[in-house]
Design a protein around this motif. Structure first.
Motif, PDB file in Angstrom:
ATOM      1  N   GLN A 141       0.820  -1.213   0.000  1.00  0.00           N
ATOM      2  CA  GLN A 141       0.000   0.000   0.000  1.00  0.00           C
ATOM      3  C   GLN A 141       0.854   1.264   0.000  1.00  0.00           C
ATOM      4  O   GLN A 141       0.320   2.370  -0.089  1.00  0.00           O
ATOM      5  N   PHE A 142       2.167   1.091   0.121  1.00  0.00           N
ATOM      6  CA  PHE A 142       3.088   2.228   0.102  1.00  0.00           C
ATOM      7  C   PHE A 142       4.053   2.072  -1.073  1.00  0.00           C
ATOM      8  O   PHE A 142       5.246   1.806  -0.870  1.00  0.00           O
ATOM      9  N   PRO A 143       3.560   2.186  -2.296  1.00  0.00           N
ATOM     10  CA  PRO A 143       4.421   1.978  -3.469  1.00  0.00           C
ATOM     11  C   PRO A 143       5.639   2.897  -3.461  1.00  0.00           C
ATOM     12  O   PRO A 143       5.522   4.101  -3.221  1.00  0.00           O
ATOM     13  N   GLY A 144       6.788   2.297  -3.691  1.00  0.00           N
ATOM     14  CA  GLY A 144       8.024   3.054  -3.703  1.00  0.00           C
ATOM     15  C   GLY A 144       8.602   3.312  -2.329  1.00  0.00           C
ATOM     16  O   GLY A 144       9.716   3.826  -2.216  1.00  0.00           O
ATOM     17  N   ARG A 145       7.847   2.969  -1.300  1.00  0.00           N
ATOM     18  CA  ARG A 145       8.308   3.217   0.074  1.00  0.00           C
ATOM     19  C   ARG A 145       8.285   1.937   0.908  1.00  0.00           C
ATOM     20  O   ARG A 145       8.298   1.986   2.135  1.00  0.00           O
ATOM     21  N   GLN A 146       8.251   0.785   0.250  1.00  0.00           N
ATOM     22  CA  GLN A 146       8.189  -0.490   0.967  1.00  0.00           C
ATOM     23  C   GLN A 146       9.405  -0.721   1.845  1.00  0.00           C
ATOM     24  O   GLN A 146       9.303  -1.338   2.901  1.00  0.00           O
ATOM     25  N   VAL A 147      10.562  -0.208   1.408  1.00  0.00           N
ATOM     26  CA  VAL A 147      11.780  -0.410   2.203  1.00  0.00           C
ATOM     27  C   VAL A 147      11.652   0.282   3.556  1.00  0.00           C
ATOM     28  O   VAL A 147      12.074  -0.256   4.586  1.00  0.00           O
ATOM     29  N   SER A 148      11.065   1.469   3.564  1.00  0.00           N
ATOM     30  CA  SER A 148      10.866   2.183   4.830  1.00  0.00           C
ATOM     31  C   SER A 148       9.923   1.409   5.738  1.00  0.00           C
ATOM     32  O   SER A 148      10.145   1.299   6.955  1.00  0.00           O
ATOM     33  N   PHE A 149       8.862   0.847   5.160  1.00  0.00           N
ATOM     34  CA  PHE A 149       7.912   0.053   5.947  1.00  0.00           C
ATOM     35  C   PHE A 149       8.601  -1.184   6.519  1.00  0.00           C
ATOM     36  O   PHE A 149       8.450  -1.507   7.705  1.00  0.00           O
ATOM     37  N   ALA A 150       9.366  -1.880   5.673  1.00  0.00           N
ATOM     38  CA  ALA A 150      10.065  -3.076   6.123  1.00  0.00           C
ATOM     39  C   ALA A 150      11.083  -2.746   7.214  1.00  0.00           C
ATOM     40  O   ALA A 150      11.245  -3.502   8.180  1.00  0.00           O
ATOM     41  N   ALA A 151      11.773  -1.609   7.079  1.00  0.00           N
ATOM     42  CA  ALA A 151      12.746  -1.195   8.097  1.00  0.00           C
ATOM     43  C   ALA A 151      12.058  -0.945   9.433  1.00  0.00           C
ATOM     44  O   ALA A 151      12.575  -1.318  10.492  1.00  0.00           O
ATOM     45  N   GLY A 152      10.885  -0.344   9.392  1.00  0.00           N
ATOM     46  CA  GLY A 152      10.143  -0.098  10.626  1.00  0.00           C
ATOM     47  C   GLY A 152       9.693  -1.390  11.278  1.00  0.00           C
ATOM     48  O   GLY A 152       9.836  -1.572  12.501  1.00  0.00           O
ATOM     49  N   ALA A 153       9.139  -2.317  10.480  1.00  0.00           N
ATOM     50  CA  ALA A 153       8.678  -3.592  11.026  1.00  0.00           C
ATOM     51  C   ALA A 153       9.837  -4.401  11.586  1.00  0.00           C
ATOM     52  O   ALA A 153       9.727  -5.028  12.648  1.00  0.00           O
ATOM     53  N   THR A 154      10.971  -4.383  10.899  1.00  0.00           N
ATOM     54  CA  THR A 154      12.158  -5.100  11.367  1.00  0.00           C
ATOM     55  C   THR A 154      12.683  -4.493  12.672  1.00  0.00           C
ATOM     56  O   THR A 154      13.073  -5.217  13.602  1.00  0.00           O
ATOM     57  N   THR A 155      12.683  -3.164  12.756  1.00  0.00           N
ATOM     58  CA  THR A 155      13.103  -2.496  13.992  1.00  0.00           C
ATOM     59  C   THR A 155      12.214  -2.910  15.153  1.00  0.00           C
ATOM     60  O   THR A 155      12.696  -3.142  16.270  1.00  0.00           O
ATOM     61  N   GLY A 156      10.910  -3.027  14.894  1.00  0.00           N
ATOM     62  CA  GLY A 156       9.986  -3.467  15.929  1.00  0.00           C
ATOM     63  C   GLY A 156      10.330  -4.853  16.447  1.00  0.00           C
ATOM     64  O   GLY A 156      10.275  -5.112  17.660  1.00  0.00           O
ATOM     65  N   SER A 157      10.715  -5.758  15.548  1.00  0.00           N
ATOM     66  CA  SER A 157      11.092  -7.106  15.966  1.00  0.00           C
ATOM     67  C   SER A 157      12.340  -7.090  16.844  1.00  0.00           C
ATOM     68  O   SER A 157      12.393  -7.759  17.880  1.00  0.00           O
ATOM     69  N   PHE A 158      13.350  -6.327  16.434  1.00  0.00           N
ATOM     70  CA  PHE A 158      14.576  -6.239  17.234  1.00  0.00           C
ATOM     71  C   PHE A 158      14.287  -5.655  18.618  1.00  0.00           C
ATOM     72  O   PHE A 158      14.766  -6.175  19.637  1.00  0.00           O
ATOM     73  N   LEU A 159      13.509  -4.580  18.656  1.00  0.00           N
ATOM     74  CA  LEU A 159      13.183  -3.953  19.944  1.00  0.00           C
ATOM     75  C   LEU A 159      12.435  -4.920  20.851  1.00  0.00           C
ATOM     76  O   LEU A 159      12.746  -5.045  22.039  1.00  0.00           O
ATOM     77  N   PHE A 160      11.455  -5.608  20.294  1.00  0.00           N
ATOM     78  CA  PHE A 160      10.624  -6.481  21.125  1.00  0.00           C
ATOM     79  C   PHE A 160      11.401  -7.669  21.667  1.00  0.00           C
ATOM     80  O   PHE A 160      11.360  -7.956  22.865  1.00  0.00           O
ATOM     81  N   PHE A 161      12.109  -8.388  20.799  1.00  0.00           N
ATOM     82  CA  PHE A 161      12.774  -9.609  21.246  1.00  0.00           C
ATOM     83  C   PHE A 161      13.874  -9.316  22.261  1.00  0.00           C
ATOM     84  O   PHE A 161      14.007 -10.039  23.259  1.00  0.00           O
ATOM     85  N   PHE A 162      14.647  -8.270  22.044  1.00  0.00           N
ATOM     86  CA  PHE A 162      15.703  -7.962  23.008  1.00  0.00           C
ATOM     87  C   PHE A 162      15.127  -7.420  24.310  1.00  0.00           C
ATOM     88  O   PHE A 162      15.666  -7.688  25.394  1.00  0.00           O
ATOM     89  N   ALA A 163      14.025  -6.681  24.235  1.00  0.00           N
ATOM     90  CA  ALA A 163      13.373  -6.211  25.457  1.00  0.00           C
ATOM     91  C   ALA A 163      12.802  -7.383  26.242  1.00  0.00           C
ATOM     92  O   ALA A 163      12.909  -7.433  27.475  1.00  0.00           O
ATOM     93  N   LEU A 164      12.212  -8.343  25.537  1.00  0.00           N
ATOM     94  CA  LEU A 164      11.648  -9.520  26.208  1.00  0.00           C
ATOM     95  C   LEU A 164      12.740 -10.385  26.808  1.00  0.00           C
ATOM     96  O   LEU A 164      12.655 -10.811  27.968  1.00  0.00           O
ATOM     97  N   GLY A 165      13.787 -10.652  26.037  1.00  0.00           N
ATOM     98  CA  GLY A 165      14.848 -11.531  26.518  1.00  0.00           C
ATOM     99  C   GLY A 165      15.590 -10.967  27.718  1.00  0.00           C
ATOM    100  O   GLY A 165      15.792 -11.661  28.721  1.00  0.00           O
ATOM    101  N   TYR A 166      15.980  -9.701  27.630  1.00  0.00           N
ATOM    102  CA  TYR A 166      16.748  -9.107  28.723  1.00  0.00           C
ATOM    103  C   TYR A 166      15.848  -8.521  29.813  1.00  0.00           C
ATOM    104  O   TYR A 166      16.265  -8.420  30.974  1.00  0.00           O
TER     105      TYR A 166
END
Length: 203
Positions: A141-166
């Motif tokens: 739904q964000f043509p031409g801006r998918q990389v920005s969306f993917a970067a945000g979703a990936t950042t969310g995964s890193f933040l969540f898993f490390f916050a949960l683990g530690y």
């Protein structure tokens, strides 16, 4: 980098990942035991990053052309979750030790821990539905801006898993009690079993 789209991906990624599931229960357990926490969190986050990238690149459409893949993942994932849940249930019923004793006597080698972590991640069809299909369709739904969306979703995964683990370290005093550790093992068994059941019935 499109900042609004980045935060859209971040919020969507977090909203999908915070639900209690097999992967989160595994990370929490490792965090409580302080066992291979960094490696487990990194493996989960990197797996999400790969799946999100595949979804944004259009793999979701490719998966729709391979109907045999769904049953393979479903039954393979269910079998593994049943086995892992049975181990946790056995520990809940038989364990008499507290967290410190469990961490000392049941320390698992790194490679074996990572193998279990990756199996829980990659053998669960719901992971593909959330990351590859759902996030991939939203990113479209964000043509031409998918990389920005993917970067945000990936950042969310890193933040969540490390916050949960530690962040699990804050709960260690509670799990110094044998009863609390048995409850956790029982919860892990219940989560694994419920997800396996849903996979087997095709929910």
């Amino acid at each position: 980098m499109d900042v609004p789209v980045f935060f859209a991906g971040l919020s969507m990624g977090l909203s999908l990942i915070v639900a209690i599931g097999a992967q989160n229960a595994f990370v929490l357990r490792q965090g409580l035991k302080a066992e291979h926490v960094f490696a487990v969190c990194l493996a989960c986050a990197l797996s999400d990053a790969v799946l999100i990238a595949l979804g944004v690149s259009g793999l979701g459409a490719v998966m729709a052309w391979a109907p045999w893949l769904g049953p393979v993942l479903r039954y393979g994932g269910a079998a593994f979750l049943i086995w892992y849940g049975a181990k946790s249930l056995w520990s809940a019923l038989r364990s008499k030790g507290a967290l410190s004793a469990a961490a000392a006597s049941e320390r698992t080698p790194l490679l074996k821990t990572l193998a279990a972590c990756l199996a829980i991640t990659w053998l669960n069809p719901h992971v593909y539905l959330d990351t590859v299909v759902l996030l991939g369709s939203i990113a479209a739904q964000f043509p031409g801006r998918q990389v920005s969306f993917a970067a945000g979703a990936t950042t969310g995964s890193f933040l969540f898993f490390f916050a949960l683990g530690y962040g699990a370290a804050w709960l260690r005093p509670l799990f110094a009690k044998p009863a609390a550790w048995r409850v956790l093992e029982g919860l892990v068994a219940a989560v694994m079993g419920s997800i396996a059941f849903k996979l087997l019935v095709g929910a």
